[in-house]
Design a protein around this motif. Structure first.
Motif, PDB file in Angstrom:
ATOM      1  N   MET A   1      43.389  35.713  37.831  1.00 37.78           N
ATOM      2  CA  MET A   1      43.908  34.713  36.892  1.00 37.78           C
ATOM      3  C   MET A   1      42.932  34.421  35.757  1.00 37.78           C
ATOM      4  N   THR A   2      41.847  35.179  35.655  1.00 36.34           N
ATOM      5  CA  THR A   2      40.872  34.874  34.607  1.00 36.34           C
ATOM      6  C   THR A   2      40.694  36.049  33.640  1.00 36.34           C
ATOM      7  N   ALA A   3      40.240  35.709  32.449  1.00 34.86           N
ATOM      8  CA  ALA A   3      39.921  36.723  31.436  1.00 34.86           C
ATOM      9  C   ALA A   3      38.418  37.005  31.429  1.00 34.86           C
ATOM     10  N   VAL A   4      37.762  36.730  32.571  1.00 33.14           N
ATOM     11  CA  VAL A   4      36.307  36.935  32.666  1.00 33.14           C
ATOM     12  C   VAL A   4      36.042  38.280  33.342  1.00 33.14           C
ATOM     13  N   TRP A   5      35.217  39.106  32.703  1.00 31.13           N
ATOM     14  CA  TRP A   5      34.839  40.383  33.298  1.00 31.13           C
ATOM     15  C   TRP A   5      33.348  40.347  33.625  1.00 31.13           C
TER      16      TRP A   5
ATOM     17  N   PRO B   1      46.374  40.852  44.407  1.00 25.37           N
ATOM     18  CA  PRO B   1      45.203  40.339  45.117  1.00 25.37           C
ATOM     19  C   PRO B   1      45.435  40.235  46.617  1.00 25.37           C
ATOM     20  N   THR B   2      44.430  40.644  47.387  1.00 27.83           N
ATOM     21  CA  THR B   2      44.538  40.538  48.845  1.00 27.83           C
ATOM     22  C   THR B   2      43.433  39.655  49.422  1.00 27.83           C
ATOM     23  N   THR B   3      42.670  38.980  48.561  1.00 28.26           N
ATOM     24  CA  THR B   3      41.726  37.944  49.002  1.00 28.26           C
ATOM     25  C   THR B   3      42.018  36.704  48.160  1.00 28.26           C
ATOM     26  N   TYR B   4      41.112  35.723  48.248  1.00 18.49           N
ATOM     27  CA  TYR B   4      41.346  34.459  47.540  1.00 18.49           C
ATOM     28  C   TYR B   4      40.392  34.285  46.351  1.00 18.49           C
TER      29      TYR B   4
ATOM     30  N   GLY C   1      40.508  42.759  46.516  1.00 21.65           N
ATOM     31  CA  GLY C   1      39.868  41.491  46.170  1.00 21.65           C
ATOM     32  C   GLY C   1      39.273  41.512  44.775  1.00 21.65           C
ATOM     33  N   GLY C   2      38.342  40.583  44.550  1.00 24.42           N
ATOM     34  CA  GLY C   2      37.733  40.441  43.234  1.00 24.42           C
ATOM     35  C   GLY C   2      37.001  41.699  42.782  1.00 24.42           C
ATOM     36  N   SER C   3      36.502  42.493  43.736  1.00 26.74           N
ATOM     37  CA  SER C   3      35.779  43.715  43.360  1.00 26.74           C
ATOM     38  C   SER C   3      36.725  44.723  42.711  1.00 26.74           C
ATOM     39  N   THR C   4      37.898  44.893  43.318  1.00 32.90           N
ATOM     40  CA  THR C   4      38.872  45.860  42.801  1.00 32.90           C
ATOM     41  C   THR C   4      39.451  45.387  41.467  1.00 32.90           C
TER      42      THR C   4
ATOM     43  N   VAL D   1      31.528  45.497  44.987  1.00 34.46           N
ATOM     44  CA  VAL D   1      31.236  44.137  44.553  1.00 34.46           C
ATOM     45  C   VAL D   1      30.349  44.133  43.296  1.00 34.46           C
ATOM     46  N   HIS D   2      30.669  43.224  42.385  1.00 33.86           N
ATOM     47  CA  HIS D   2      29.961  43.044  41.110  1.00 33.86           C
ATOM     48  C   HIS D   2      30.059  44.241  40.151  1.00 33.86           C
ATOM     49  N   VAL D   3      30.976  45.161  40.406  1.00 38.23           N
ATOM     50  CA  VAL D   3      31.298  46.266  39.493  1.00 38.23           C
ATOM     51  C   VAL D   3      30.037  46.960  38.940  1.00 38.23           C
TER      52      VAL D   3
ATOM     53  N   VAL E   1      21.157  43.516  37.156  1.00 39.98           N
ATOM     54  CA  VAL E   1      21.468  42.431  36.208  1.00 39.98           C
ATOM     55  C   VAL E   1      22.963  42.431  35.931  1.00 39.98           C
ATOM     56  N   LYS E   2      23.592  41.246  36.108  1.00 43.02           N
ATOM     57  CA  LYS E   2      25.035  41.150  35.903  1.00 43.02           C
ATOM     58  C   LYS E   2      25.310  40.680  34.481  1.00 43.02           C
ATOM     59  N   ARG E   3      26.153  41.441  33.787  1.00 41.32           N
ATOM     60  CA  ARG E   3      26.582  41.057  32.440  1.00 41.32           C
ATOM     61  C   ARG E   3      28.010  40.551  32.560  1.00 41.32           C
TER      62      ARG E   3
ATOM     63  N   VAL F   1      41.351  50.800  44.576  1.00 43.72           N
ATOM     64  CA  VAL F   1      41.087  50.151  45.870  1.00 43.72           C
ATOM     65  C   VAL F   1      39.593  50.271  46.174  1.00 43.72           C
ATOM     66  N   THR F   2      39.153  49.607  47.267  1.00 43.22           N
ATOM     67  CA  THR F   2      37.756  49.765  47.712  1.00 43.22           C
ATOM     68  C   THR F   2      37.678  50.939  48.687  1.00 43.22           C
ATOM     69  N   PRO F   3      36.467  51.516  48.870  1.00 41.98           N
ATOM     70  CA  PRO F   3      36.326  52.612  49.832  1.00 41.98           C
ATOM     71  C   PRO F   3      36.798  52.126  51.210  1.00 41.98           C
TER      72      PRO F   3
END
Ligand code: NAD
Length: 355
Positions: free
Chosen positions: A124-128, A116-119, A94-97, A67-69, A135-137, A39-41
């Motif tokens: 549904m994706t295999a994108v990490w 999921p609790t956001t939109y 959400g997407g962060s978790t 957010v953005h791991v 810098v986001k990888r 979960v998020t803090p």
């Protein structure tokens, strides 16, 4: 209709109000015995509630998702999963978790069950994606696609109005770009149009009255379909400019995606008339970009980069960066045309339709 290739995400989806009550059964179905809850803090109480539902199947809670791991957060969660001998994660949020669960899956091969609790559609994706030193990888790996997704609209009743509107329009943007993707297919077009229809109809009601279960159900259904097409098509200019502007000025993810959408669609309109007509049909509007611009304002979201605090002087460098490494996009881009689009995003004034 031309030839096409379509690869469906290989996961199981359970969609129902109250479906979170089936969580323990779904963990059993995965054959897992030690579930680590993510979960998020600030959402530790949710984490404990999920542990109660899991009973003996819960092995711990990690409440550090951000957010953005950030890579150090991912490393900490991977260490916890190892130490606790987790054999599945429950990404509740959400997407962060869900992104944190993906980082664990990528490193340890531990499957994720996403709630999921956001939109955001990340489930549904295999994108990490992970972020280190700003810098986001990102990458794509079938191991990170959550194996099971439980959509329970009741869990979204408390989603604040601003997150509801922004996250919902972020989802709608994914569906819109899927319609002109180079690997679009009749399947993604069907799903994308339906996602836009469901989201655009539900979001004003869900923002006005967060407790409106029917509106929440339709919005979550639209978000599911939008995530589905996000995972199966290549995103274009919208995704690219949001990535570039968000990274350059550290902007709120979903709000930026929302405000950019009408401008990118106006930019692409002449090169993707069929997609624009499909979006307009799904919205029930004559002019899709103008309709979306009005919807963003109606949902109380920022409509200009100026409102997000972007310095005007910084736009030219980002336009040059975008032009140097274009994503697949129906209309070819160059620095000057991207900068002109940024100028209208800066003021929030949508250019008139030219066709
Ligand atoms: P988020 O996960 O950061 O959540 C936003 C805020 O809402 C958080 O503070 C969270 O605790 C709170 N929240 C979540 N659900 C809530 C609820 N039901 N009630 C009350 N508060 C709630 O934001 P997001 O927009 O869901 O996700 C954004 C992140 O997801 C970004 O990092 C983005 O890059 C990523 N993303 C990844 C993909 C992918 O395919 N990999 C797709 C979309 C988004």
């Amino acid at each position: 209709m031309g030839p096409f290739v379509f690869e469906a995400p290989a996961n199981r989806v359970v969609f129902a109000a109250g479906a979170v009550a089936q969580l323990a059964d779904e963990v059993d179905r995965l054959g897992a015995k030690r579930a680590l809850v993510l979960v998020t803090p600030g959402h530790e109480a949710d984490g404990r509630r999920i542990c109660d539902l899991l009973a003996a199947r819960a092995c711990g809670v990690v409440a550090t998702a951000r957010v953005h791991v950030p890579s150090e957060i991912a490393a900490g969660a991977i260490a916890s999963a190892r130490e606790l001998r987790a054999d599945c994660t429950i990404g509740y949020g959400g997407g962060s978790t869900i992104g944190l669960g993906k980082a664990i899956a990528l490193e340890l091969g531990v499957p994720q069950l996403a709630v999921p609790t956001t939109y955001s559609g990340s489930e549904m994706t295999a994108v990490w994606g992970t972020t280190a030193n700003g810098v986001k990888r990102t990458g794509r790996d079938p191991r990170v696609l959550p194996r099971t997704v439980i959509y329970d609209p009741q869990l979204t009743l408390g989603l604040p109005a601003r997150v509801t509107g922004a996250s919902g329009l972020n989802a709608l943007a994914h569906a819109a770009e899927a319609l002109y993707a180079p690997n679009a297919s009749p399947i993604t077009t069907l799903l994308g149009e339906e996602a836009i229809r469901a989201l655009a109809a539900a979001l004003p009601r869900a923002v006005r009255d967060g407790g409106h279960l029917a509106a929440r159900t339709d919005a979550l259904y639209g978000a599911y379909l939008a995530g589905y097409v996000l995972g199966t098509t290549a995103m274009g200019l919208h995704h690219q400019v949001c990535h570039a502007l968000g990274g350059a000025f550290d902007l709120p993810h979903a709000e930026l995606h929302a405000l950019a959408l009408p401008h990118v669609l106006r930019f692409n309109a002449s090169a993707a008339p069929d997609a624009l007509a499909q979006i307009a049909r799904a919205l029930g509007a004559a002019d899709a970009p103008a309709h979306l611009r009005a919807l963003i304002a109606e949902l109380g979201l920022p409509v200009s980069l100026a409102e997000l605090g972007v310095p005007h002087a910084g736009l030219a460098a980002v336009a040059a960066y975008v032009a140097r490494q274009p994503y697949p996009n129906p209309r070819p881009i160059d620095e000057a045309s991207v900068l002109r689009m940024f100028e209208s995003m800066f003021t929030g004034e949508l250019p008139e339709r030219t066709t």
